[in-house]
Design a protein around this motif. Sequence first.
Motif, PDB file in Angstrom:
ATOM      1  N   LEU A  32      23.479   6.078  29.891  1.00  0.00           N
ATOM      2  CA  LEU A  32      23.559   7.412  29.314  1.00  0.00           C
ATOM      3  C   LEU A  32      24.591   8.052  29.904  1.00  0.00           C
ATOM      4  O   LEU A  32      24.984   7.944  31.032  1.00  0.00           O
ATOM      5  CB  LEU A  32      22.321   8.085  29.501  1.00  0.00           C
ATOM      6  N   LEU A  33      25.148   8.948  29.237  1.00  0.00           N
ATOM      7  CA  LEU A  33      26.404   9.789  29.532  1.00  0.00           C
ATOM      8  C   LEU A  33      26.102  11.312  29.742  1.00  0.00           C
ATOM      9  O   LEU A  33      25.021  11.769  28.995  1.00  0.00           O
ATOM     10  CB  LEU A  33      27.637   9.588  28.721  1.00  0.00           C
ATOM     11  N   ASP A  34      26.816  11.853  30.403  1.00  0.00           N
ATOM     12  CA  ASP A  34      26.673  13.463  30.709  1.00  0.00           C
ATOM     13  C   ASP A  34      27.563  14.137  29.314  1.00  0.00           C
ATOM     14  O   ASP A  34      28.638  14.071  28.941  1.00  0.00           O
ATOM     15  CB  ASP A  34      27.379  13.859  31.915  1.00  0.00           C
ATOM     16  N   VAL A  35      26.476  14.564  28.611  1.00  0.00           N
ATOM     17  CA  VAL A  35      27.018  15.410  27.578  1.00  0.00           C
ATOM     18  C   VAL A  35      27.240  16.672  27.531  1.00  0.00           C
ATOM     19  O   VAL A  35      27.768  17.512  26.657  1.00  0.00           O
ATOM     20  CB  VAL A  35      26.054  15.043  26.240  1.00  0.00           C
ATOM     21  N   SER A  36      27.136  17.479  28.705  1.00  0.00           N
ATOM     22  CA  SER A  36      27.433  18.719  29.121  1.00  0.00           C
ATOM     23  C   SER A  36      28.959  19.192  28.826  1.00  0.00           C
ATOM     24  O   SER A  36      29.050  20.345  28.892  1.00  0.00           O
ATOM     25  CB  SER A  36      27.101  18.959  30.517  1.00  0.00           C
ATOM     26  N   LYS A  37      29.646  18.175  28.919  1.00  0.00           N
ATOM     27  CA  LYS A  37      31.197  18.548  28.676  1.00  0.00           C
ATOM     28  C   LYS A  37      31.548  18.506  27.324  1.00  0.00           C
ATOM     29  O   LYS A  37      32.578  19.002  26.954  1.00  0.00           O
ATOM     30  CB  LYS A  37      32.158  17.329  29.470  1.00  0.00           C
ATOM     31  N   TYR A  38      30.699  18.500  26.503  1.00  0.00           N
ATOM     32  CA  TYR A  38      30.945  18.346  24.862  1.00  0.00           C
ATOM     33  C   TYR A  38      30.398  19.675  24.171  1.00  0.00           C
ATOM     34  O   TYR A  38      29.324  20.153  24.368  1.00  0.00           O
ATOM     35  CB  TYR A  38      30.354  17.247  24.250  1.00  0.00           C
ATOM     36  N   ASP A  39      31.290  20.424  23.263  1.00  0.00           N
ATOM     37  CA  ASP A  39      30.641  21.314  22.719  1.00  0.00           C
ATOM     38  C   ASP A  39      30.336  21.223  21.433  1.00  0.00           C
ATOM     39  O   ASP A  39      29.460  22.034  20.807  1.00  0.00           O
ATOM     40  CB  ASP A  39      32.070  22.180  22.440  1.00  0.00           C
ATOM     41  N   THR A  40      30.475  20.053  20.898  1.00  0.00           N
ATOM     42  CA  THR A  40      30.009  19.612  19.307  1.00  0.00           C
ATOM     43  C   THR A  40      29.612  18.225  19.750  1.00  0.00           C
ATOM     44  O   THR A  40      30.178  17.412  20.358  1.00  0.00           O
ATOM     45  CB  THR A  40      30.885  19.774  18.245  1.00  0.00           C
ATOM     46  N   ILE A  41      28.098  17.871  19.258  1.00  0.00           N
ATOM     47  CA  ILE A  41      27.937  16.480  19.411  1.00  0.00           C
ATOM     48  C   ILE A  41      27.279  16.231  17.907  1.00  0.00           C
ATOM     49  O   ILE A  41      26.378  16.818  17.281  1.00  0.00           O
ATOM     50  CB  ILE A  41      26.753  16.076  20.245  1.00  0.00           C
ATOM     51  N   TYR A  42      27.795  14.945  17.431  1.00  0.00           N
ATOM     52  CA  TYR A  42      27.306  14.443  15.977  1.00  0.00           C
ATOM     53  C   TYR A  42      26.327  13.283  16.300  1.00  0.00           C
ATOM     54  O   TYR A  42      26.705  12.727  17.294  1.00  0.00           O
ATOM     55  CB  TYR A  42      28.563  14.066  15.375  1.00  0.00           C
ATOM     56  N   ILE A  43      25.304  13.288  15.699  1.00  0.00           N
ATOM     57  CA  ILE A  43      24.335  12.505  15.910  1.00  0.00           C
ATOM     58  C   ILE A  43      24.171  11.919  14.404  1.00  0.00           C
ATOM     59  O   ILE A  43      23.766  12.194  13.790  1.00  0.00           O
ATOM     60  CB  ILE A  43      23.010  13.088  16.710  1.00  0.00           C
ATOM     61  N   GLY A  44      23.953  10.371  14.709  1.00  0.00           N
ATOM     62  CA  GLY A  44      23.528   9.754  13.586  1.00  0.00           C
ATOM     63  C   GLY A  44      22.942   8.390  13.826  1.00  0.00           C
ATOM     64  O   GLY A  44      23.104   7.812  14.796  1.00  0.00           O
TER      65      GLY A  44
END
Length: 158
Positions: free
Chosen positions: A123-135
């Motif tokens: 798993l990765l650290d998503v805290s550095k992302y402003d937008t997350i597309y989930i599909g």
Amino acid sequence: MNKRVVAFIVGVVAVLAVIVLGNLARSGATPSTNSSNQATSSTKKVATGKSLIVYFSRTKGVYGGDVKVGHTAQVAQDIQKYTGADMYEIVPKVDYSSNYEQVTKQAQTEIDENARPAIKNPLLDVSKYDTIYIGSPIWWGQYPMIMFTFFDKVDCKI
């Protein structure tokens, strides 16, 4: 997370993807690595900040027969092409069957048991992302349970 909220998020992401890709297609914008190309500047306007695409997709045992590129993977690649977002594929630790009927039965069992199938890749650290597309595909009216494994372990601040 409430199943209705998740289903709503999936719907919103799908609609937004269609709108963004449709608008880009109508405007003739295509991604390019050439910095002098006008299309490059128009594609940068699609997403602000750092973006990530998280997706789960399958190529074997899908409705209608096996495919070279999974349906959700194709959409993820299209979004990545226009946004430049990083990509993260959710891969199950134990592969699903390549038989469509067996997958549907397993998906229903996972829902009934509120299972959390293990994810193979770290798993990765998503805290550095402003937008997350989930599909992902929709199985029995909701995300596959492996998506809930991801949601339980990664704080997407949704």
